[in-house]
Structure formats: structure tokens, C-alpha cells
Design an enzyme around this catalytic site. Structure first.
Site, PDB file in Angstrom:
ATOM      1  N   VAL A 110       0.842  -1.214   0.000  1.00 42.92           N
ATOM      2  CA  VAL A 110       0.000   0.000   0.000  1.00 42.92           C
ATOM      3  C   VAL A 110       0.874   1.260   0.000  1.00 42.92           C
ATOM      4  O   VAL A 110       1.845   1.341   0.749  1.00 42.92           O
ATOM      5  CB  VAL A 110      -0.911  -0.019   1.256  1.00 42.92           C
ATOM      6  CG1 VAL A 110      -1.743   1.255   1.329  1.00 42.92           C
ATOM      7  CG2 VAL A 110      -1.812  -1.241   1.217  1.00 42.92           C
ATOM      8  N   GLY A 111       0.509   2.212  -0.830  1.00 48.70           N
ATOM      9  CA  GLY A 111       1.247   3.480  -0.887  1.00 48.70           C
ATOM     10  C   GLY A 111       2.648   3.278  -1.425  1.00 48.70           C
ATOM     11  O   GLY A 111       3.580   3.980  -1.047  1.00 48.70           O
ATOM     12  N   ALA A 112       2.808   2.319  -2.321  1.00 48.26           N
ATOM     13  CA  ALA A 112       4.149   1.949  -2.782  1.00 48.26           C
ATOM     14  C   ALA A 112       4.342   2.223  -4.269  1.00 48.26           C
ATOM     15  O   ALA A 112       5.288   1.733  -4.870  1.00 48.26           O
ATOM     16  CB  ALA A 112       4.401   0.472  -2.481  1.00 48.26           C
ATOM     17  N   GLY A 113       3.432   2.984  -4.862  1.00 48.04           N
ATOM     18  CA  GLY A 113       3.596   3.319  -6.274  1.00 48.04           C
ATOM     19  C   GLY A 113       3.118   2.246  -7.224  1.00 48.04           C
ATOM     20  O   GLY A 113       3.277   2.361  -8.441  1.00 48.04           O
ATOM     21  N   SER A 117      -4.368   1.737  -4.692  1.00 46.48           N
ATOM     22  CA  SER A 117      -5.652   2.446  -4.571  1.00 46.48           C
ATOM     23  C   SER A 117      -6.530   2.154  -5.779  1.00 46.48           C
ATOM     24  O   SER A 117      -7.732   1.915  -5.646  1.00 46.48           O
ATOM     25  CB  SER A 117      -5.421   3.950  -4.433  1.00 46.48           C
ATOM     26  OG  SER A 117      -4.779   4.470  -5.576  1.00 46.48           O
ATOM     27  N   ALA A 118      -5.917   2.142  -6.968  1.00 39.10           N
ATOM     28  CA  ALA A 118      -6.698   1.886  -8.181  1.00 39.10           C
ATOM     29  C   ALA A 118      -7.178   0.435  -8.197  1.00 39.10           C
ATOM     30  O   ALA A 118      -8.340   0.154  -8.546  1.00 39.10           O
ATOM     31  CB  ALA A 118      -5.851   2.169  -9.410  1.00 39.10           C
ATOM     32  N   ASP A 160      -4.017   4.969 -13.492  1.00 42.12           N
ATOM     33  CA  ASP A 160      -3.931   3.750 -12.674  1.00 42.12           C
ATOM     34  C   ASP A 160      -5.211   2.909 -12.764  1.00 42.12           C
ATOM     35  O   ASP A 160      -5.142   1.703 -13.052  1.00 42.12           O
ATOM     36  CB  ASP A 160      -3.619   4.095 -11.207  1.00 42.12           C
ATOM     37  CG  ASP A 160      -2.204   4.638 -11.018  1.00 42.12           C
ATOM     38  OD1 ASP A 160      -1.489   4.790 -12.019  1.00 42.12           O
ATOM     39  OD2 ASP A 160      -1.821   4.894  -9.861  1.00 42.12           O
TER      40      ASP A 160
HETATM   41  N1  ATP Z   1      -5.990  -3.677   0.449  1.00 46.05           N
HETATM   42  C1  ATP Z   1      -6.560  -2.484   0.622  1.00 46.05           C
HETATM   43  N2  ATP Z   1      -7.698  -2.369   1.349  1.00 46.05           N
HETATM   44  C2  ATP Z   1      -8.270  -1.153   1.522  1.00 46.05           C
HETATM   45  N3  ATP Z   1      -7.787   0.011   1.044  1.00 46.05           N
HETATM   46  C3  ATP Z   1      -6.661  -0.047   0.329  1.00 46.05           C
HETATM   47  C4  ATP Z   1      -5.993  -1.290   0.060  1.00 46.05           C
HETATM   48  N4  ATP Z   1      -4.907  -1.036  -0.679  1.00 46.05           N
HETATM   49  C5  ATP Z   1      -4.882   0.311  -0.876  1.00 46.05           C
HETATM   50  N5  ATP Z   1      -5.920   0.913  -0.283  1.00 46.05           N
HETATM   51  C6  ATP Z   1      -6.202   2.367  -0.240  1.00 46.05           C
HETATM   52  O1  ATP Z   1      -5.287   3.047  -1.079  1.00 46.05           O
HETATM   53  C7  ATP Z   1      -4.473   3.986  -0.309  1.00 46.05           C
HETATM   54  C8  ATP Z   1      -3.087   4.078  -0.900  1.00 46.05           C
HETATM   55  O2  ATP Z   1      -3.210   4.699  -2.152  1.00 46.05           O
HETATM   56  P1  ATP Z   1      -2.117   5.656  -2.784  1.00 46.05           P
HETATM   57  O3  ATP Z   1      -2.692   6.127  -4.063  1.00 46.05           O
HETATM   58  O4  ATP Z   1      -1.675   6.679  -1.794  1.00 46.05           O
HETATM   59  O5  ATP Z   1      -0.892   4.672  -3.047  1.00 46.05           O
HETATM   60  P2  ATP Z   1      -0.752   3.530  -4.164  1.00 46.05           P
HETATM   61  O6  ATP Z   1      -1.998   3.477  -4.981  1.00 46.05           O
HETATM   62  O7  ATP Z   1      -0.341   2.282  -3.466  1.00 46.05           O
HETATM   63  O8  ATP Z   1       0.465   4.071  -5.029  1.00 46.05           O
HETATM   64  P3  ATP Z   1       0.416   4.913  -6.445  1.00 46.05           P
HETATM   65  O9  ATP Z   1      -0.854   5.718  -6.438  1.00 46.05           O
HETATM   66  O10 ATP Z   1       1.628   5.795  -6.372  1.00 46.05           O
HETATM   67  O11 ATP Z   1       0.512   3.902  -7.498  1.00 46.05           O
HETATM   68  C9  ATP Z   1      -4.526   3.421   1.106  1.00 46.05           C
HETATM   69  O12 ATP Z   1      -4.254   4.424   2.081  1.00 46.05           O
HETATM   70  C10 ATP Z   1      -5.960   2.928   1.184  1.00 46.05           C
HETATM   71  O13 ATP Z   1      -6.842   4.017   1.363  1.00 46.05           O
HETATM   72  C1  MEV Z   2       1.372  10.386  -9.568  1.00 42.49           C
HETATM   73  C2  MEV Z   2       0.406   9.824 -10.604  1.00 42.49           C
HETATM   74  O1  MEV Z   2       0.772  10.374 -11.887  1.00 42.49           O
HETATM   75  C3  MEV Z   2       0.563   8.311 -10.753  1.00 42.49           C
HETATM   76  C4  MEV Z   2       0.326   7.508  -9.510  1.00 42.49           C
HETATM   77  O2  MEV Z   2       0.520   6.135  -9.812  1.00 42.49           O
HETATM   78  C5  MEV Z   2      -0.992  10.223 -10.227  1.00 42.49           C
HETATM   79  C6  MEV Z   2      -2.009  10.044 -11.354  1.00 42.49           C
HETATM   80  O3  MEV Z   2      -1.636   9.906 -12.531  1.00 42.49           O
HETATM   81  O4  MEV Z   2      -3.218  10.076 -11.041  1.00 42.49           O
HETATM   82 MG    MG Z   3      -2.762   5.243  -5.922  1.00 39.58          MG
END
Ligand code: ATP
Ligand code: MEV
Ligand code: MG
EC number: 2.7.1.36
Length: 333
Positions: A110-113, A117-118, A160
């Protein structure tokens, strides 16, 4: 009725952040998935069970005006906002309100790029829409997933949720996408172990942009141009060696520009430089940055690069492109 759906993680090969400003980007779905099970319940509430998000065993229920926490972790409501918005949007689309229980398990950090979230939004939309008898196309799911990200993050390019819903290898710009041929990319993903919030990082870039548009705009324009170049290289008839060399150079330039935007961290750059020293042709952040992951392009050097990432304090993952996006795994009457 009970539905189990899954959706993949992604890496952004080129163009994160600049894509939020209407420039193109290139991303691929990868073989880590989030699974969402949805079923109707009798108490009329929405109940969300998130088993492996960092607040362990988190369960939240809510009806229209109240949220019931079954654990007392502070930021529970915010943490589950992507899932809540996804359920709400599907109910609006179906024009029905019913009690639904949603259980989530995920392989995606989570939150690792890597687009957790998507993936959680897309898998939730997939499962709940099927439960309500809506037959949405992957494109329609992607559009709803984009709405979820806009509601929660305030800004999102939609790349995403699109790549998670559609799968494969995509060139994306302003809500439209083109499928690129899936090439076997010898990549290694390196996870710093720390996380960054996409909402906060996108806001940070926006602030710099508003304060110094004359400096930031040319960086974003360069990013857009290097994505065009990368698309040309991917589609060209060059042999693989030449292709990888050119793509590696473009990755390194893209990393430098992301660093200039302020979204790298010492740990991310340590993994990037360690990968290059171990023979990667290119290495860069993937996703929003501020922690999270980088990836390296390392033909015939994947294991050396994986070891270098480990020595530099990261967690290496060797992943493959996933051709499949949203998948309905089971739908039981
Ligand atoms: N397994 C899960 N269950 C519930 N919510 C989740 C889960 N995984 C991710 N999320 C939601 O997504 C948030 C993280 O999203 P964020 O967009 O900040 O990072 P990411 O999607 O992992 O990385 P990036 O957007 O850079 O690709 C979490 O704080 C939570 O709200
Ligand atoms: C940082 C960003 O460009 C990618 C996140 O994976 C945000 C987005 O495109 O919505
Ligand atoms: Mg995200």
C-alpha cells in the site's frame, strides 16, 4: 449472491505526475492482485473488511449517516475511503441502496507506487456492480475508478484505474488509451519499504507548479516528450538490445526529472543508483514516489540487480506484465 473480483497492480514505465497535467504516460499491469468479495447482508449497512491493510483486521461498517468502527484505529474512515466511494458510486449507478459486505485481501503493498488504490477501487467496482446486476465494460469500470480517485485524492489522471481495469501495456493521455504490444520486459521492481501518499505527492507538485510555473512547466513538457519518444521506441522495428538501451536512457532522464519535481527520496535514489551500478540499463521511480517503489530495466542482469537492491536496503520483486485487467473470479447465486 456472492461475487469475487480481482484487479492488478501496475507500474508506470514513463510519465507519472506529468500525466496529471495532460501529458501522455506509459504503464503496464503486473501480476500482483487485489481480491474483493462482495455479498448482500441483511442489516442494511455497508460493511468493509480490509484484512491486510497496515491497520490489521480493520473492519468498518457504515449506513448513510453513521460509521461504525469495529476496531478503534484512528484513521480508519480515511483509509477505507477508496472502497467506500467505489461502493457509493456503483449504488448510484444501479440506483439501488442495499446492505453489502465487502472483504478485501491484497498482494499489493500500500502506498508503494504500484497502484494499490486503483486496484482496490477497480476490484470493488467490479464485484459490487456484478452483485447489483450491472454489466459494466472494463472501460466503464475504469471511468468509475477514475471518479473514485478524483473524489478521494482531489486530482488523478485516471491512468492507474485504467490500466488496472483493462490490463496489459497502455499508452494513456487524458482519459484515452492505446494498447501497446506486450513485450517481455526484463524488469526488477525495488520496494523501499516506506510509503508515500499519492494525494500528498500530487499536491506537492501542484504547489511547486503554482509557485514557479515557468520552472515546472518545461520539466513537465520534457516528460511528455520523453514519453512520446518511448512510445516510438516500443513500436519501432529495432532489435531488442537497441530498444532496451534507448528505453533505459529515457528511464534515467525521467528519474532525474521526477527528482527535480521533488518526489524522490534518498532510499529511492539509493535503489536507483545501486541498480544502475549492478548493470541495469535504466532505473527510475514508479508511481507517485515519496517512498514506495522504483523499477530497473536489466536484460540478463535481473538477479544481479535484485541482489544490489537487497544490499542497498530494498526489497526486490521480479514481476511480469499481466495481460488481464479486472477479472470476475466467481459469481455464485
Ligand atoms: N488492500 C486495501 N484495502 C483497503 N484500502 C486499500 C488497500 N490497498 C490500498 N488501499 C487504499 O489506497 C491507499 C493508498 O493509495 P495511494 O494512491 O496513496 O498509493 P498507491 O496506490 O499504493 O500508489 P500509487 O498511487 O503511487 O501507485 C490506502 O491508504 C488505502 O486508502
Ligand atoms: C502520480 C500519478 O501520476 C501516478 C500515480 O501512480 C498520479 C495520477 O496519474 O493520477
Ligand atoms: Mg494510488
Amino acid at each position: 449472491m456472492r461475487v469475487l473480483a480481482s484487479a492488478p497492480a501496475k507500474i508506470i514505465l514513463f510519465g507519472e505526475h506529468s500525466v496529471v497535467y495532460g501529458k501522455p504516460a506509459i504503464a503496464a499491469a503486473i501480476d500482483l492482485r487485489t481480491y474483493v468479495k462482495a455479498e448482500f447482508n441483511k442489516n442494511g449497512r455497508i460493511r468493509i473488511e480490509a484484512k491486510d491493510i497496515r491497520t490489521p483486521g480493520l473492519t468498518v461498517s457504515f449506513s448513510e449517516d453513521q460509521i461504525y468502527f469495529e476496531t478503534d484505529y484512528g484513521k480508519a474512515a480515511e483509509v477505507l475511503s477508496y472502497v467506500r466511494e467505489a461502493i457509493n458510486l456503483v449504488m448510484k449507478e444501479a440506483d439501488k441502496q442495499r446492505g453489502v459486505t465487502v472483504s478485501i485481501t491484497s498482494q499489493i503493498p500500500v502506498g508503494a507506487g504500484l497502484g494499490s488504490s486503483a486496484a482496490v477501487a477497480v476490484a470493488t467496482i467490479g464485484a459490487v456492480s456484478k452483485l447489483f446486476g450491472l454489466e459494466l465494460t472494463p472501460e466503464e469500470v475504469a471511468k468509475l475508478g477514475h471518479k473514485v480517485e478524483l473524489l478521494v485524492q482531489g486530482a488523478s489522471s485516471g491512468i492507474d484505474p485504467t490500466v488496472s481495469a483493462i490490463g496489459g501495456f497502455l499508452y494513456y493521455q487524458k482519459g484515452s488509451f492505446e494498447r501497446l504490444p506486450v513485450i517481455e520486459l526484463p524488469i526488477v521492481v525495488g520496494y523501499t519499504g516506506s510509503s508515500g501518499s499519492t494525494k500528498e505527492l500530487v499536491a506537492k507538485v501542484r504547489k511547486n507548479y503554482e509557485e514557479m510555473p515557468e520552472i515546472i512547466e518545461p520539466i513537465l513538457t520534457s516528460m511528455g516528450k520523453l514519453v512520446e519518444k518511448a512510445r516510438e521506441v516500443i513500436l519501432a522495428e529495432y532489435d531488442r538490445e537497441i530498444k532496451f538501451k534507448l528505453l533505459g536512457t529515457l528511464m534515467n532522464i525521467n528519474h532525474g526529472l521526477l527528482d527535480a519535481l521533488g518526489v524522490s527520496t534518498k532510499s529511492l535514489s539509493d535503489l536507483v543508483y545501486a541498480s544502475r551500478e549492478a548493470g541495469a540499463l535504466g532505473a527510475k521511480i514508479t508511481g507517485a514516489g515519496g517512498g514506495g517503489c522504483m523499477y530497473a530495466l536489466a536484460p540478463r542482469k535481473q538477479s544481479e540487480v535484485a541482489t544490489a537492491i537487497k544490499i542497498a536496503g530494498g526489497m526486490p520483486m521480479i514481476t511480469k506484465i499481466s495481460r488481464e485487467g479486472l477479472r470476475i473470479e466467481e459469481a455464485e447465486k
